[in-house]
Design a protein around this motif. Structure first.
Motif, mmCIF file in Angstrom:
data_model
loop_
_atom_site.group_PDB
_atom_site.id
_atom_site.type_symbol
_atom_site.label_atom_id
_atom_site.label_comp_id
_atom_site.label_asym_id
_atom_site.label_seq_id
_atom_site.Cartn_x
_atom_site.Cartn_y
_atom_site.Cartn_z
ATOM 1 N N HIS A 1 0.979 -1.036 0.745
ATOM 2 C CA HIS A 1 0.207 0.012 -0.457
ATOM 3 C C HIS A 1 1.096 1.181 -0.155
ATOM 4 O O HIS A 1 2.526 1.278 0.232
ATOM 5 C CB HIS A 1 -0.985 -0.067 1.543
ATOM 6 C CG HIS A 1 -2.297 -1.268 1.300
ATOM 7 N ND1 HIS A 1 -2.918 -1.193 0.150
ATOM 8 C CD2 HIS A 1 -2.266 -2.006 1.966
ATOM 9 C CE1 HIS A 1 -3.741 -1.930 0.265
ATOM 10 N NE2 HIS A 1 -3.454 -2.643 0.942
ATOM 11 N N HIS B 1 -0.467 4.091 1.342
ATOM 12 C CA HIS B 1 -0.597 5.667 2.153
ATOM 13 C C HIS B 1 -1.042 5.286 3.499
ATOM 14 O O HIS B 1 -1.004 4.587 3.846
ATOM 15 C CB HIS B 1 -2.247 6.376 1.673
ATOM 16 C CG HIS B 1 -2.886 7.420 2.375
ATOM 17 N ND1 HIS B 1 -3.319 7.293 3.594
ATOM 18 C CD2 HIS B 1 -2.488 8.782 1.417
ATOM 19 C CE1 HIS B 1 -3.470 8.595 3.925
ATOM 20 N NE2 HIS B 1 -3.411 9.437 2.670
ATOM 21 N N PHE B 2 -0.389 6.593 3.937
ATOM 22 C CA PHE B 2 -0.293 6.142 5.647
ATOM 23 C C PHE B 2 -1.068 5.626 6.110
ATOM 24 O O PHE B 2 -1.010 4.285 7.546
ATOM 25 C CB PHE B 2 0.597 7.018 6.497
ATOM 26 C CG PHE B 2 -0.319 8.392 6.985
ATOM 27 C CD1 PHE B 2 -1.229 9.033 8.124
ATOM 28 C CD2 PHE B 2 -0.405 9.270 6.085
ATOM 29 C CE1 PHE B 2 -2.603 9.157 8.247
ATOM 30 C CE2 PHE B 2 -2.202 10.036 5.850
ATOM 31 C CZ PHE B 2 -2.137 10.689 7.290
ATOM 32 N N TYR B 3 -2.397 5.726 6.029
ATOM 33 C CA TYR B 3 -3.595 5.276 6.591
ATOM 34 C C TYR B 3 -3.483 3.911 6.814
ATOM 35 O O TYR B 3 -3.582 3.195 8.005
ATOM 36 C CB TYR B 3 -4.900 6.005 6.384
ATOM 37 C CG TYR B 3 -6.279 4.805 6.462
ATOM 38 C CD1 TYR B 3 -6.697 5.106 7.721
ATOM 39 C CD2 TYR B 3 -6.920 4.029 5.528
ATOM 40 C CE1 TYR B 3 -7.490 4.415 8.062
ATOM 41 C CE2 TYR B 3 -7.972 3.024 5.942
ATOM 42 C CZ TYR B 3 -8.498 3.435 6.750
ATOM 43 O OH TYR B 3 -9.703 2.705 7.692
ATOM 44 N N GLU C 1 -1.361 2.037 6.491
ATOM 45 C CA GLU C 1 -0.482 1.160 7.511
ATOM 46 C C GLU C 1 0.039 0.514 8.671
ATOM 47 O O GLU C 1 -0.537 -0.621 8.881
ATOM 48 C CB GLU C 1 1.025 1.741 7.587
ATOM 49 C CG GLU C 1 2.302 1.476 8.358
ATOM 50 C CD GLU C 1 3.454 2.222 8.225
ATOM 51 O OE1 GLU C 1 5.175 1.602 8.414
ATOM 52 O OE2 GLU C 1 3.504 3.047 8.109
ATOM 53 N N LYS C 2 -1.318 1.516 10.132
ATOM 54 C CA LYS C 2 -1.457 0.963 10.990
ATOM 55 C C LYS C 2 -2.941 1.114 11.405
ATOM 56 O O LYS C 2 -3.642 0.463 12.472
ATOM 57 C CB LYS C 2 -0.193 1.230 12.378
ATOM 58 C CG LYS C 2 1.323 0.492 11.865
ATOM 59 C CD LYS C 2 2.015 1.267 12.753
ATOM 60 C CE LYS C 2 3.647 0.308 12.479
ATOM 61 N NZ LYS C 2 4.323 1.040 13.610
ATOM 62 N N GLN D 1 -4.584 -5.204 8.316
ATOM 63 C CA GLN D 1 -3.212 -5.773 7.415
ATOM 64 C C GLN D 1 -3.306 -7.454 8.388
ATOM 65 O O GLN D 1 -2.830 -8.103 8.783
ATOM 66 C CB GLN D 1 -2.209 -5.573 8.763
ATOM 67 C CG GLN D 1 -2.299 -5.150 10.090
ATOM 68 C CD GLN D 1 -3.214 -4.122 10.459
ATOM 69 O OE1 GLN D 1 -3.708 -3.519 9.657
ATOM 70 N NE2 GLN D 1 -2.688 -4.051 11.712
ATOM 71 N N TYR E 1 2.305 -7.438 4.924
ATOM 72 C CA TYR E 1 2.447 -6.449 4.083
ATOM 73 C C TYR E 1 2.844 -5.246 4.184
ATOM 74 O O TYR E 1 3.253 -5.168 4.904
ATOM 75 C CB TYR E 1 1.111 -6.601 5.581
ATOM 76 C CG TYR E 1 -0.358 -5.328 5.494
ATOM 77 C CD1 TYR E 1 -0.978 -5.452 4.146
ATOM 78 C CD2 TYR E 1 0.072 -3.958 5.868
ATOM 79 C CE1 TYR E 1 -2.201 -4.414 4.489
ATOM 80 C CE2 TYR E 1 -0.829 -3.426 5.862
ATOM 81 C CZ TYR E 1 -2.138 -3.761 4.959
ATOM 82 O OH TYR E 1 -2.729 -2.036 4.943
ATOM 83 N N LYS E 2 3.109 -5.103 3.054
ATOM 84 C CA LYS E 2 4.353 -3.863 2.786
ATOM 85 C C LYS E 2 3.262 -2.034 2.907
ATOM 86 O O LYS E 2 2.600 -2.694 2.143
ATOM 87 C CB LYS E 2 5.304 -4.321 2.014
ATOM 88 C CG LYS E 2 6.508 -5.544 2.748
ATOM 89 C CD LYS E 2 7.720 -5.652 2.285
ATOM 90 C CE LYS E 2 8.467 -6.606 2.686
ATOM 91 N NZ LYS E 2 9.462 -7.359 2.298
ATOM 92 N N MET E 3 4.889 -1.705 2.869
ATOM 93 C CA MET E 3 4.242 -0.153 2.784
ATOM 94 C C MET E 3 5.396 0.782 1.224
ATOM 95 O O MET E 3 6.632 0.011 1.450
ATOM 96 C CB MET E 3 4.385 0.595 3.222
ATOM 97 C CG MET E 3 2.805 0.460 4.474
ATOM 98 S SD MET E 3 1.246 0.663 4.615
ATOM 99 C CE MET E 3 1.006 2.348 3.910
ATOM 100 N N THR F 1 3.045 7.889 -5.926
ATOM 101 C CA THR F 1 3.787 6.662 -5.180
ATOM 102 C C THR F 1 3.634 5.565 -6.854
ATOM 103 O O THR F 1 3.787 4.336 -6.281
ATOM 104 C CB THR F 1 2.372 6.293 -3.907
ATOM 105 O OG1 THR F 1 1.437 6.228 -4.368
ATOM 106 C CG2 THR F 1 3.561 7.296 -2.612
ATOM 107 N N HIS G 1 4.650 2.431 -5.827
ATOM 108 C CA HIS G 1 4.441 0.838 -5.691
ATOM 109 C C HIS G 1 4.278 0.199 -6.420
ATOM 110 O O HIS G 1 4.271 -1.128 -6.487
ATOM 111 C CB HIS G 1 2.548 1.746 -5.805
ATOM 112 C CG HIS G 1 1.911 1.112 -5.338
ATOM 113 N ND1 HIS G 1 0.272 1.370 -4.424
ATOM 114 C CD2 HIS G 1 2.046 -0.537 -4.282
ATOM 115 C CE1 HIS G 1 -0.447 0.643 -4.073
ATOM 116 N NE2 HIS G 1 0.347 -0.386 -4.347
#
Length: 219
Positions: A123, A125-127, A129-130, A135, A141-143, A158, A162
């Protein structure tokens, strides 16, 4: 009348191959590519600008749903529904923008994982991530690296990185040993709209810059 005689052929004939079974194969890999804020009026639906040649070519040989509707106007709520198979109003959520999903919410990648399917996601976008809780159920599961955290807008570009991340995950050694599910959600048409140097110069209005975002993502 004379009897009809069947000629005898020398040698042993190979038995005819059985007809293939109806329906899809028993084990399939599934690749889910989603694009944030992609409008309905794309070239395959009559928009005159050729802003998505790859998706347009794909649409010609794919099943195209012309009356599909989102379950929400928010990315966070929509994907909560996609992953859970429920309407957002049915799902427990709280916290960040009222869109953080706790562990008790069951997402379908968790079911795939328990069934022995390899699950992976990347993904941008920071949303994601956690803060979302998406996840759950993913083996990998990577950013995209270097994501900016801004709660008011998204200035990051991105899609190129991406796509690179997606190809890395899909090139994982041994990936073909068992079925896999992979999900990549591209973000560039979301916000802010940029006129990218390597896309056509459609104009200076917001829709013109948006078209540039779609063209970049399509590439």
């Amino acid at each position: 009348s004379l009897p009809i005689r069947t000629p005898q052929l020398s040698g042993t004939a190979e038995p005819a191959a059985p007809p293939p079974p109806e329906g899809p194969p028993g084990k399939l890999n599934v690749l889910l590519l989603s694009i944030d804020s992609l409008r309905a009026d794309m070239p395959w639906a009559g928009y005159p600008r050729d802003i998505a040649p790859n998706l347009t070519a794909f649409e010609k040989k794919a099943v195209s749903y012309t009356r599909a509707y989102s379950v929400s106007c928010y990315t966070a709520m929509t994907f909560g529904g996609v992953l859970s198979g429920k309407y957002p109003s049915e799902i427990e959520r709280s916290g960040y923008f009222f869109s953080a999903y706790p562990d008790p919410v069951v997402f379908f990648p968790e079911l795939l994982q328990k069934a022995g399917v390899r699950t992976m996601a990347g993904h941008a976008h920071f949303y994601f991530e956690k803060k979302a809780g998406f996840q759950q159920g993913f083996d990998v599961y990577k950013m995209v690296p270097g994501i900016q955290v801004d709660h008011k807008t998204d200035n990051s570009i991105t899609s190129p990185e991406h796509a690179k991340l997606a190809m890395e995950l899909l090139s994982e050694k041994g990936l073909g040993d068992k079925p896999f599910f992979a999900w990549f959600h591209f973000m560039d048409p979301h916000d802010v709209y940029h006129q990218h140097e390597d896309t056509k110069k459609w104009g200076k209005k917001s829709r013109d810059k948006y078209d540039s975002e779609v063209e970049l993502t399509d590439r």
